[in-house]
Design a protein around this motif. Structure first.
Motif, PDB file in Angstrom:
ATOM      1  N   ASN A  56      -0.757   1.106   0.216  1.00 50.26           N
ATOM      2  CA  ASN A  56       0.594   0.625  -0.073  1.00 50.26           C
ATOM      3  C   ASN A  56       0.565  -0.488  -1.112  1.00 50.26           C
ATOM      4  OD1 ASN A  56       2.895   1.834   1.598  1.00 50.26           O
ATOM      5  ND2 ASN A  56       1.310   1.565   3.156  1.00 50.26           N
ATOM      6  N   LEU A  57      -0.345  -1.434  -0.951  1.00 51.06           N
ATOM      7  CA  LEU A  57      -0.443  -2.539  -1.904  1.00 51.06           C
ATOM      8  C   LEU A  57      -0.923  -2.044  -3.266  1.00 51.06           C
ATOM      9  CD1 LEU A  57      -1.911  -5.277   0.442  1.00 51.06           C
ATOM     10  CD2 LEU A  57       0.407  -5.159  -0.473  1.00 51.06           C
ATOM     11  N   GLN A  58      -1.831  -1.068  -3.251  1.00 52.96           N
ATOM     12  CA  GLN A  58      -2.278  -0.484  -4.512  1.00 52.96           C
ATOM     13  C   GLN A  58      -1.111   0.182  -5.237  1.00 52.96           C
ATOM     14  OE1 GLN A  58      -5.629  -0.528  -5.897  1.00 52.96           O
ATOM     15  NE2 GLN A  58      -5.628  -2.176  -4.393  1.00 52.96           N
ATOM     16  N   ALA A  59      -0.268   0.872  -4.494  1.00 56.55           N
ATOM     17  CA  ALA A  59       0.895   1.539  -5.099  1.00 56.55           C
ATOM     18  C   ALA A  59       1.880   0.513  -5.632  1.00 56.55           C
ATOM     19  CB  ALA A  59       1.574   2.438  -4.070  1.00 56.55           C
ATOM     20  N   ALA A  60       2.092  -0.556  -4.881  1.00 51.88           N
ATOM     21  CA  ALA A  60       3.017  -1.603  -5.330  1.00 51.88           C
ATOM     22  C   ALA A  60       2.549  -2.213  -6.647  1.00 51.88           C
ATOM     23  CB  ALA A  60       3.130  -2.683  -4.255  1.00 51.88           C
ATOM     24  N   ARG A  61       1.271  -2.502  -6.733  1.00 52.60           N
ATOM     25  CA  ARG A  61       0.728  -3.105  -7.959  1.00 52.60           C
ATOM     26  C   ARG A  61       0.782  -2.116  -9.126  1.00 52.60           C
ATOM     27  NH1 ARG A  61      -5.033  -5.067  -6.080  1.00 52.60           N
ATOM     28  NH2 ARG A  61      -5.049  -6.384  -7.952  1.00 52.60           N
ATOM     29  N   ALA A  62       0.466  -0.853  -8.860  1.00 48.14           N
ATOM     30  CA  ALA A  62       0.475   0.165  -9.916  1.00 48.14           C
ATOM     31  C   ALA A  62       1.881   0.381 -10.473  1.00 48.14           C
ATOM     32  CB  ALA A  62      -0.074   1.487  -9.377  1.00 48.14           C
ATOM     33  N   GLN A  63       2.894   0.199  -9.607  1.00 46.48           N
ATOM     34  CA  GLN A  63       4.283   0.386 -10.032  1.00 46.48           C
ATOM     35  C   GLN A  63       4.899  -0.892 -10.595  1.00 46.48           C
ATOM     36  OE1 GLN A  63       6.543   2.357  -6.858  1.00 46.48           O
ATOM     37  NE2 GLN A  63       4.688   3.463  -6.257  1.00 46.48           N
ATOM     38  N   GLY A  64       4.097  -1.951 -10.695  1.00 48.51           N
ATOM     39  CA  GLY A  64       4.555  -3.185 -11.325  1.00 48.51           C
ATOM     40  C   GLY A  64       5.333  -4.138 -10.443  1.00 48.51           C
ATOM     41  N   ILE A 149       7.595  -1.563   2.478  1.00 53.67           N
ATOM     42  CA  ILE A 149       6.587  -1.001   3.373  1.00 53.67           C
ATOM     43  C   ILE A 149       7.214  -0.872   4.748  1.00 53.67           C
ATOM     44  CG2 ILE A 149       4.305  -1.305   4.405  1.00 53.67           C
ATOM     45  CD1 ILE A 149       3.525  -3.010   2.018  1.00 53.67           C
ATOM     46  N   PRO A 150       7.222   0.313   5.348  1.00 51.53           N
ATOM     47  CA  PRO A 150       7.839   0.468   6.668  1.00 51.53           C
ATOM     48  C   PRO A 150       7.172  -0.420   7.720  1.00 51.53           C
ATOM     49  CG  PRO A 150       7.303   2.598   5.696  1.00 51.53           C
ATOM     50  CD  PRO A 150       6.633   1.571   4.860  1.00 51.53           C
ATOM     51  N   GLU A 151       7.891  -0.679   8.768  1.00 53.50           N
ATOM     52  CA  GLU A 151       7.337  -1.451   9.889  1.00 53.50           C
ATOM     53  C   GLU A 151       6.021  -0.810  10.343  1.00 53.50           C
ATOM     54  OE1 GLU A 151       8.800  -3.277  14.195  1.00 53.50           O
ATOM     55  OE2 GLU A 151       9.911  -1.615  13.287  1.00 53.50           O
ATOM     56  N   GLY A 152       5.008  -1.635  10.501  1.00 49.84           N
ATOM     57  CA  GLY A 152       3.719  -1.130  10.947  1.00 49.84           C
ATOM     58  C   GLY A 152       2.938  -0.367   9.889  1.00 49.84           C
ATOM     59  N   GLY A 153       3.424  -0.338   8.639  1.00 55.72           N
ATOM     60  CA  GLY A 153       2.739   0.459   7.612  1.00 55.72           C
ATOM     61  C   GLY A 153       2.801   1.939   7.898  1.00 55.72           C
TER      62      GLY A 153
END
Length: 326
Positions: A56-64, A149-153
């Motif tokens: 999730n964090l990787q996706a967030a960073r990749a999407q800016g 990010i949904p509750e609990g990932g």
């Protein structure tokens, strides 16, 4: 430790120790139990939490995105880990908390706030709408562009992180085990782990919830999606992928009254005894229920004599501060 690639996460997962947990009850039943100590993965990002956050964090960073938002209660292991992870990756984090702001923050929320997480308290009625599109749009408008990010990932990226843990377990053990066990809240970890290990090995999830609801459906959906991705579209429909869902099972009845409810005297006594016999600390919401379930089923003859079980310690030890622990 900052982990930037899936290979680095796999290497960290391969270094997690397996610890033998010997109790008089398990010894009588001829059951060998090993606890995979994922609570020791990282001082702040322990258990299954970081596995579910990583992609999730990787996706967030990749999407800016520079900011992440997620949801939880006053003792949320997920928010506790997210605050630490966002701080480590240089991102802003907002935690949307169920219920009105208390006079005194829980130790969990104190930690999250100290690591830079902005805490937003909302009514339980509003919290129940946390997946509604209009409510989420309003949240974005109020706090700025954020990766949700949904509750609990609990999304496919969270399940993919646990799939990586399953792959690490296979390498670590060489397949020398009878079954894998773990506690289950949203079903994300169960689906990912089952998709990551050898299909011939059963993965047993112990629900920590009093009412399972559509939990089994959630597991199946994540599991099927992971298998389709893993095999690059080799399965043409969810129905054909579902035929593979034979190596996971969900067991209820060891929830101890429900999620984060006051523990019964019997379970508390079991908790004290297990920690005294093994020296392995458990958390009061997840791992205690899994180990209680494993031991109870052993007493009933559910596991064949000679079984070698691996149980995943999903961390959450910070939550012990909200309970009268052994």
């Amino acid at each position: 430790m900052v982990i930037d690639t899936a290979q680095q996460l796999l290497n960290a997962a391969l270094a997690v120790p397996l610890q033998r947990a010997t109790t008089a009850l398990l010894a009588r039943q001829g059951i060998e139990l090993w606890i995979r100590r994922d609570d020791l993965l990282d001082a702040q990002l322990s258990g299954n939490k970081f596995y579910k956050l990583f992609f999730n964090l990787q996706a967030a960073r990749a999407q800016g995105f520079q900011q992440v938002i997620s949801f939880g209660g006053a003792y949320s292991n997920h928010l506790h880990a997210l605050a630490a992870a966002a701080h480590r990756y240089g991102m802003h984090a907002i935690g949307v908390i169920r219920g009105e702001r208390p006079a005194h923050l829980s130790p969990t929320l104190q930690d999250a706030q100290a690591r830079g997480m902005k805490l937003v308290f909302i009514s339980r009625a509003d919290y129940d709408r946390k997946t509604a599109a209009d409510w989420l749009a309003d949240l974005q408008a109020r706090y700025g562009a954020s990766y949700l990010i949904p509750e609990g990932g609990a999304n496919l990226l969270g399940a993919r992180g646990m799939q990586l843990l399953g792959a690490a377990l296979e390498q670590q053990t060489g397949g020398d085990y009878s079954a894998v066990c773990l506690p289950v809240g949203t079903g994300t970890s169960l689906a990912g782990l089952a998709a990551g290990v050898d299909r011939r090995k059963p993965v047993v999830g112990f629900s920590v919830l009093k009412g399972a609801g559509d939990l089994g459906g959630n597991v199946a959906a994540f599991y099927d999606a992971l298998w389709r991705d893993w095999h690059e579209g080799a399965f043409t429909s969810p129905a054909s992928a579902s035929a593979l869902a034979e190596n996971w099972r969900l067991i209820s009845g060891f929830h101890g009254g429900g999620y984060a409810k006051k523990m019964s005297a019997m379970m508390f006594a079991f908790w004290q005894g297990f920690e005294r016999e093994t020296g392995i600390p458990l958390d009061p919401v997840y791992t205690i229920k899994m180990v209680w379930g494993i031991s109870s089923l052993a007493q009933q003859g559910y596991w064949p004599r000679g079984s070698r079980l691996v149980a995943i310690h999903t961390g959450g030890l910070q939550g012990r501060r909200g309970f009268n622990c052994p």
